[in-house]
Design an enzyme around this catalytic site. Structure first.
Site, PDB file in Angstrom:
ATOM      1  N   GLU A  88      -4.587  -5.532  -2.826  1.00  0.00           N
ATOM      2  CA  GLU A  88      -4.665  -4.194  -3.432  1.00  0.00           C
ATOM      3  C   GLU A  88      -5.427  -4.261  -4.759  1.00  0.00           C
ATOM      4  OE1 GLU A  88      -4.085  -1.162  -2.755  1.00  0.00           O
ATOM      5  OE2 GLU A  88      -2.800  -1.165  -1.004  1.00  0.00           O
ATOM      6  N   CYS A 137       0.830  -1.201   0.000  1.00  0.00           N
ATOM      7  CA  CYS A 137       0.000   0.000   0.000  1.00  0.00           C
ATOM      8  C   CYS A 137       0.867   1.253   0.000  1.00  0.00           C
ATOM      9  CB  CYS A 137      -0.929   0.004   1.211  1.00  0.00           C
ATOM     10  SG  CYS A 137      -1.923   1.509   1.282  1.00  0.00           S
TER      11      CYS A 137
END
Lengths: 231, 231, 231, 231
Positions: free
Chosen positions: A219, A139
Site C-alpha cells: 500500500e 486495503c
C-alpha cells in the site's frame, strides 16, 4: 476472542510503523490539506481503476475458497458491489477529473499496482481463505481509517472548494465504514473457524502477520507511485 | 511454424527495447567487466535464493496445469532440478560469497522480487499452461542470452581473478544452455497445441506479448534492485 | 503430539467402518487369495494408469502450496518419482498383463476414477496444503496397509504361481513402506505447523475427518469399479 | 462464426447420444408425465442444494479467471444470483416438499454429486476460462432444453395437480431461458476470443468436446442418483 476486531488489532500491532507510514503517507496528508498535485491524484485514480479489477478477482477467489455459505455470500456480495456499482462510481468520479473509462482501461499497469494485486492473488491461491482475507485487509480497512482520520483532522481542507473533498467523504461515509466493519467481523469469524479461539496462539500467526505487513508495505508503494506520475 | 524458436523470437520482437534493457542492463554490464560492487552482487544473490523458491512453485503449477505427460514430466524435472540440485549449487556458490543459507532464508523479500514472482504465479493460475510458460520465459531464456553474450563480449573480464567469472560460466555453460533450448522448444510445442500452427495469428497473441513484456520489465526491476543494496 | 502417526491414526478412528471396507474390500481379498478374475485386475490396472497422472498433478499442487522448503522438496520428489519411475514401472508391469501404454492412455476414464481424482484436486485448490495431504492420505497409506496385510495373511496365495504376487510384493516391499512412513510423518508435521500441537482440538478437525472419509469412500468406489469391468 | 450458438451446437454434435440420454433420461420423462416417485424427487432436491453451492464456487472461479470485464461481470452476476436469490428460491421450493434448509445442509453428498462438481472445478482450475465454461455448459443449457421440451411435450402432465408442474415452469420460464441464452452467447464470445473465428478448427477443440461429453455423462449420473434414493 470475544472482543470485536481483535484480529485486525493484533495484525496492526505487529507492524505499527508500516501501518502508520501507510495511513499517514505524504500522499494522504497532502490530499487532506488539499495541496496534492492534481497530476498525482489523476495518476492514482487511473491505476486504482486497474487495481479494482484485480481486487474484484481476489474476492471471486475468496468466494471460491469459502467453506461456509455466509463467507461465500459475503465475498459474492463484495464482488458484485465492486464490479457492478463501485466501478461505475469510480468511472463517474474519474469522469469529473477528465479521465474516461476507455483511457483508464488502456493505461499501462504500474509496477506497484502489479506487485500488490498479484501478491494478494498468489497468497490467496497458495493458502486458504484466511491467508487471502489477511492479504486483502490493509486495503479495505486502511481506507476506512484514512477516511475517518482525514475527515476529523483539523488540518484537512473541508471546504467546498477542496478538490479532494468528495474522495474523503466517500471513505469517511457510513456506507464505506459499514463495509469495513463487515470485513473486520469476517476476519474475527474466519480466524476463529480456522485457528481457534486465540488466533495469535496459532502456529500460523507469524506467517499471517508477515502477509499483513507485506500488503501494508505494498500500500505504501502504491502511494509512492501516486506521488510519481509519469512525465 | 516449423522454424525452431519462432514463438520466443516473436515474443521478443514485440518488446525489443525492453528486452535489450534487460539483457544489457547496467548490472549485467558491470558484472561482465568486473566492476559491479560486491555489495550489489551479494544483495542480488540473497534475493535470487528467495526467487528460486517461488520459481520452483511456478514449475509445480506448470506440472499441475499440463494436459500432456511430456509437459508434466518436463515441468517436474525442472522443479526437481531447481529444488534438489540448483538450490544446492546456489547455496554453495553463495557460501563462497560469505552468505549462509540460514542468512538468505531470513532475508526480507525485496518488492521487486515479490512483484515478479507473484506476477508469474498469478498469471499462471488465472490462465492456462501457455500463459504460465510465457511468464516464465524471460527469466529462463534471458539468463541464457546474458551468459552467452558476457562470455563472448570482448569487454568482459574473463581472467581468473574476475569475481563474477563463475557466474558467467554457469549461465554460458552447456548445461544451462541446454535447459534454455528445452524451454524454447516447449514454448513452440505448447503454443502449437493451444493456438494452432501460427500462434501469432491467435486472438490470444496480443495478451501473451503483454505478459512477456511485463515479465521482461520485472526482470529489469530485479536488476535495478540489485544495484540498490540496503545500506 | 509426539507419538508418530497420531494424525493418521486419529483420521482413521473417525471412519473405521469405511476404512475397513476399503482395506478389506472384496477386490483386495480376492486379489490376495488369487481368484480375482483377470479382467477385473486388468480393468483396474488401466484405470490406475490414468489415476497416477492425476495423482501426480495433485503432488505438483502440493509443491505449489508448500510454505516450507522441506514440504516442497518432499512433494517434488514424490512427483518426480511418480512421473519418472513409478509410471514406468506401472507401464512395465502392465505390459506383463498385455496392456500397452498406448492402450491405457486411450482408455475412457471411469467415473469412479474421475470422482476420486477431481475431489482430491478440488479439495487441494480450495483449501491449504493440509487439506490436500489429508485427501491424498487414504491412497498412499491404504495401499501400504493392504500390502502388509495381504503379505501376512495366511489366506493369501503366496505361491510363485499366484498372478498377483508381484503386486502384493510391490506394496508390501520396503521401498513402498518407506514412502508411506514418510507420508505419515509429513501429516504429523504439517498438521502441527498449521493446527498446533493437538490437531484434533482444532476447529478444522471435523472438516479434515470428512475429507479423509470422503477419500476413503472414493477408494471403495475405485475397487467397486475394478470388480465391474466393461463387457 | 457469426451464427449464434454455434459453439454449443458443435459441442452437442460431438456427443449426441450422451446428450439425448441426459435430456430424455428416465428421471426427466417420469417427472414430465408425473409418475416420478416423490422419494426420488426429494432425494434429487436435497442433492441439488449441495450442487448449487459448488456450482456457485465454479462461477466464482470463472470471475477470477476472466480477462475481460464483461466476462467477469457476467460471472459475478450469476454467482450473486445463485447465492442470493436462486438458493433462496430453491430453499422455498424445497420447503414445499417438506425439506428444510438445515436438513439439506446436513445431507451426505452423493458420489454422483461430488464427481460432477469437483470435475467442473478441477477442469476450470487446470485450464482457462473456456475450459471452465464448457464444463459448466451441460447443466445450464441442458436444464433449459429439458424445461422447454417438458412444457411442450404432449405426454407431460400440465395439470394443476401435477406435483412437478412448478419445477417445469421454472426451467421453461422466460427468466431461466434468458440465463441460458446469455450462457450460449458467452460460449461463442469466449471461444472466439480464445480460439479465433472457427473454434472447431482449434487444436484445443478435441479436448473441449471431451470435457463437454464428460460433464454430460456426469449429468446422466446425477439423474441416475435421483432414481436411487437411499432406503
Amino acid at each position: 476472542m470475544s472482543e470485536p476486531g481483535r484480529v485486525f488489532s493484533a495484525l496492526k500491532a505487529h507492524c505499527r510503523d508500516d501501518w502508520d507510514a501507510f495511513i499517514r503517507h505524504e500522499f494522504v496528508r497532502r490530499l487532506g490539506v488539499g495541496d496534492l498535485p492534481e497530476a498525482c491524484f489523476r495518476h492514482y485514480l487511473g491505476q486504482d481503476y486497474i487495481f479494482l479489477t484485480h481486487f474484484a478477482r481476489a474476492y471471486a477467489l475468496a468466494a471460491f475458497k469459502s467453506d461456509e455459505l455466509d463467507d461465500m455470500r459475503g465475498a459474492a456480495a463484495t464482488l458484485d458491489a465492486l464490479l457492478n456499482s463501485e466501478m461505475a462510481l469510480h468511472v463517474k468520479f474519474c469522469a469529473g477529473w477528465g479521465l474516461s473509462e476507455a483511457e483508464m482501461a488502456a493505461l499501462p499497469e504500474a509496477e506497484a499496482n502489479l506487485a500488490y494485486t498479484r501478491f494478494v492473488l498468489a497468497t490467496g491461491m497458495a493458502g486458504d481463505l484466511l491467508d487471502l482475507l489477511v492479504a486483502l485487509a490493509p486495503c479495505v480497512l486502511g481506507y476506512a481509517e484514512i477516511g475517518t482520520w482525514l475527515k476529523a483532522d483539523p488540518d484537512s481542507d473541508r471546504s467546498q472548494s477542496s478538490p479532494y473533498r468528495d474522495w474523503i467523504e466517500m471513505y469517511a461515509g457510513a456506507e464505506y465504514q459499514e463495509v469495513a466493519q463487515g470485513a473486520i467481523a469476517q476476519l474475527d469469524r474466519v480466524a476463529a473457524r480456522r485457528l481457534g479461539p486465540d488466533p495469535t496462539a496459532s502456529p500460523r500467526w507469524a506467517k499471517l502477520t508477515e502477509t499483513f505487513r507485506s500488503a501494508t508495505r505494498l500500500e505504501i508503494g502504491f502511494w509512492d507511485m501516486g506521488l510519481a506520475p509519469p512525465a
